[in-house]
Design an enzyme around this catalytic site. Structure first.
Site, mmCIF file in Angstrom:
data_model
loop_
_atom_site.group_PDB
_atom_site.id
_atom_site.type_symbol
_atom_site.label_atom_id
_atom_site.label_comp_id
_atom_site.label_asym_id
_atom_site.label_seq_id
_atom_site.Cartn_x
_atom_site.Cartn_y
_atom_site.Cartn_z
ATOM 1 N N GLU A 65 0.825 -1.219 0.000
ATOM 2 C CA GLU A 65 0.000 0.000 0.000
ATOM 3 C C GLU A 65 0.858 1.267 0.000
ATOM 4 O OE1 GLU A 65 -3.530 1.639 2.666
ATOM 5 O OE2 GLU A 65 -1.765 1.289 3.868
ATOM 6 N N ASP A 66 2.020 1.191 0.646
ATOM 7 C CA ASP A 66 2.817 2.402 0.808
ATOM 8 C C ASP A 66 3.453 2.890 -0.486
ATOM 9 O OD1 ASP A 66 2.312 2.755 3.537
ATOM 10 O OD2 ASP A 66 3.718 1.147 4.019
ATOM 11 N N ARG A 130 6.838 9.979 7.645
ATOM 12 C CA ARG A 130 7.063 9.460 6.291
ATOM 13 C C ARG A 130 6.592 10.406 5.175
ATOM 14 N NH1 ARG A 130 7.585 3.761 6.764
ATOM 15 N NH2 ARG A 130 8.777 3.454 8.685
ATOM 16 N N HIS A 160 1.217 5.958 10.540
ATOM 17 C CA HIS A 160 0.559 6.510 9.357
ATOM 18 C C HIS A 160 -0.835 7.050 9.710
ATOM 19 C CE1 HIS A 160 3.125 3.562 6.844
ATOM 20 N NE2 HIS A 160 3.499 4.781 6.498
ATOM 21 N N CYS A 247 -2.550 -2.163 4.428
ATOM 22 C CA CYS A 247 -1.225 -1.989 3.817
ATOM 23 C C CYS A 247 -0.765 -3.171 2.980
ATOM 24 C CB CYS A 247 -0.192 -1.638 4.863
ATOM 25 S SG CYS A 247 -0.130 -2.757 6.203
#
Ligand code: CIR
Length: 259
Positions: A65-66, A130, A160, A247
């Protein structure tokens, strides 16, 4: 109809990035089994799973997902905040190219997909360790012409934004109000996680069900009481690497944009 792009658990998962958790031993084989069960849940929900390979040089690759944020009109290719994760995007670019026009986030911007919550035409972007403002500006420039509104939200205490808030439907959010500024989400109905389950705000919304971790039964009960259909998965081994259910996939709707 949707394609779920997933990525194999790396043999080096135990060397993953960690921000809020202490490192504890991770059983890679068990993580693989849990990941396969997660993929089965996606298939049961009507998805076509396309799993990418990963190697020992990318411990966190399973948290795909990131690396990208997929919209109906285009996909943003992320520039992950952790330098160790930037090499993960190469294979994701190849996998997404058949489905969407691709727009890369450029330096000095950094963004992890886990910081991006899309609800209808609203795109909430968590400013975290991030994700930075330079990425938010690039996202605004790319997405506003398509009718999206991009809003930056401060994240505190969580890795996150989507560790703290996810959407259950277009009007309802699951939140841990201690980790975000909940007045940014005033127009939504917010369901709080059970106080004994602070990490329970990450739920994966699909068309007719919600994939939800087995680790949070009290919060699950709240959701069932509100009429949500849950598909429970055990993601405990992946959770030791600070991963949750959103994720581990990139959901690509094929109803609106055929490959
Ligand atoms: C990391 O720190 O990057 C990984 N160990 C965990 C990433 C989890 N990603 C997510 O929740 N979107």
């Amino acid at each position: 109809m949707f394609v779920a792009i997933t990525r194999a658990v790396s043999p080096a998962l135990a060397s993953c990035e960690l921000t809020h958790l202490q490192r504890t031993p991770i059983d890679v084989e068990r993580a693989r089994q849990q990941h396969r069960a997660y993929e089965q849940a996606l298939i049961a929900a009507g998805g076509i799973v396309q799993r990418l390979e990963s190697g020992a040089d990318m411990p966190d690759a399973v948290f795909i997902e990131d690396t990208a944020i997929v919209f109906d009109e285009l996909a943003l290719i992320a520039r992950p905040g952790a330098a160790s994760r930037r090499r993960e995007t190469t294979a994701v670019v190849d996998a997404l190219r058949p489905y969407r026009p691709l727009v890369p986030i450029e330096a000095p911007g950094t963004v992890d997909g886990g910081d991006v919550l899309v609800v209808g035409r609203e795109v909430f972007v968590g400013l975290s360790t991030r994700t930075n403002n330079a990425a938010v500006e690039q996202m605004r420039a790319t997405l506003e012409p398509h009718g999206y509104v991009v809003r930056a939200v401060t994240v505190r205490g969580a890795l996150h934004l989507k560790s703290a808030v996810t959407a259950l439907d277009d009007a309802t959010l699951l939140v841990n109000e201690h980790w975000i500024d909940s007045d940014r989400f005033d127009r939504f109905t917010c369901i709080d996680v059970d106080p004994s389950e602070p990490s329970a705000a990450n739920a994966l919304r699909l068309a007719d069900r919600i994939i939800f971790p087995a680790a949070f039964p009290r919060t699950a009960e709240r959701l069932v009481e509100r009429g949500f259909r849950l598909e429970i998965v055990d993601a405990s081994e992946l959770a030791k690497a600070e991963g949750a259910v959103t994720c581990c996939s990139l959901i690509v709707s094929t109803t609106t944009a055929e490959p």
